[in-house]
Design a protein around this motif. Sequence first.
Motif, PDB file in Angstrom:
ATOM      1  N   ALA A  47       0.853   4.087  -2.903  1.00  0.00           N
ATOM      2  CA  ALA A  47       0.636   5.503  -2.585  1.00  0.00           C
ATOM      3  C   ALA A  47       1.789   6.347  -3.117  1.00  0.00           C
ATOM      4  O   ALA A  47       1.569   7.447  -3.637  1.00  0.00           O
ATOM      5  CB  ALA A  47       0.492   5.674  -1.081  1.00  0.00           C
ATOM      6  N   LYS A  54       1.501   9.250  -5.953  1.00  0.00           N
ATOM      7  CA  LYS A  54       1.976  10.595  -5.661  1.00  0.00           C
ATOM      8  C   LYS A  54       2.922  11.085  -6.743  1.00  0.00           C
ATOM      9  O   LYS A  54       2.824  12.221  -7.192  1.00  0.00           O
ATOM     10  CB  LYS A  54       2.669  10.590  -4.306  1.00  0.00           C
ATOM     11  CG  LYS A  54       3.132  11.938  -3.836  1.00  0.00           C
ATOM     12  CD  LYS A  54       3.777  11.827  -2.472  1.00  0.00           C
ATOM     13  CE  LYS A  54       4.377  13.123  -2.037  1.00  0.00           C
ATOM     14  NZ  LYS A  54       5.090  13.007  -0.758  1.00  0.00           N
ATOM     15  N   ASN A  56       0.833  -1.212   0.000  1.00  0.00           N
ATOM     16  CA  ASN A  56       0.000   0.000   0.000  1.00  0.00           C
ATOM     17  C   ASN A  56       0.865   1.259   0.000  1.00  0.00           C
ATOM     18  O   ASN A  56       0.538   2.248  -0.657  1.00  0.00           O
ATOM     19  CB  ASN A  56      -0.940   0.002   1.197  1.00  0.00           C
ATOM     20  CG  ASN A  56      -2.066  -0.992   1.044  1.00  0.00           C
ATOM     21  OD1 ASN A  56      -2.381  -1.426  -0.056  1.00  0.00           O
ATOM     22  ND2 ASN A  56      -2.674  -1.365   2.157  1.00  0.00           N
ATOM     23  N   ARG A  57       1.968   1.209   0.727  1.00  0.00           N
ATOM     24  CA  ARG A  57       2.881   2.349   0.770  1.00  0.00           C
ATOM     25  C   ARG A  57       3.500   2.584  -0.607  1.00  0.00           C
ATOM     26  O   ARG A  57       3.622   3.725  -1.060  1.00  0.00           O
ATOM     27  CB  ARG A  57       3.965   2.101   1.820  1.00  0.00           C
ATOM     28  CG  ARG A  57       4.692   3.350   2.225  1.00  0.00           C
ATOM     29  CD  ARG A  57       5.706   3.124   3.312  1.00  0.00           C
ATOM     30  NE  ARG A  57       5.098   2.631   4.539  1.00  0.00           N
ATOM     31  CZ  ARG A  57       5.608   1.655   5.285  1.00  0.00           C
ATOM     32  NH1 ARG A  57       6.719   1.051   4.930  1.00  0.00           N
ATOM     33  NH2 ARG A  57       5.014   1.278   6.392  1.00  0.00           N
TER      34      ARG A  57
END
Length: 154
Positions: free
Chosen positions: A146, A150, A142-143
């Motif tokens: 993200a 971004k 998930n990191r």
Amino acid sequence: MPKGEGKLLAQNKRANFDYAIEETIEAGIVLNGTEIKSARNGKVQIRDAFVRIRGGEAWISNMHINPYEQGNQFNHDPLRARKLLLHKKQINTLIGKVQREGATIVPIKMYLKNGYAKVLIGVGTGKKKYDKREDLKKKDANRAIARAMKDRLR
């Protein structure tokens, strides 16, 4: 945090890592005068704490509240068991879950709400090592997603 919460006094970050929390309950806690003063200063540690049901009442054990600096002879025992304020129906539900499902009751966070000290307790089962590893993999994925999103928006 639920609406209306004030200052966060302590948080058990390991609770969600070590246990699969299914349900949370907000409980009041009975504190002495020097205990609440020390808690308001943020001198609370709930990492090793656990909740036990004895005699139809819920008690939190192993929660460390540092002695109040100006408390002199009226200071409290830092590790004493403290009573949790729950309705009888809530206690009976907790007893049933612990006996039937083998669940554990752990404190997740302690905070002030409208001037009163509250403890958010969670009912959950212990995670196995492979469950913890899988959670870490999901968190890393998930990191990474993200981070990629971004960068893509720039």
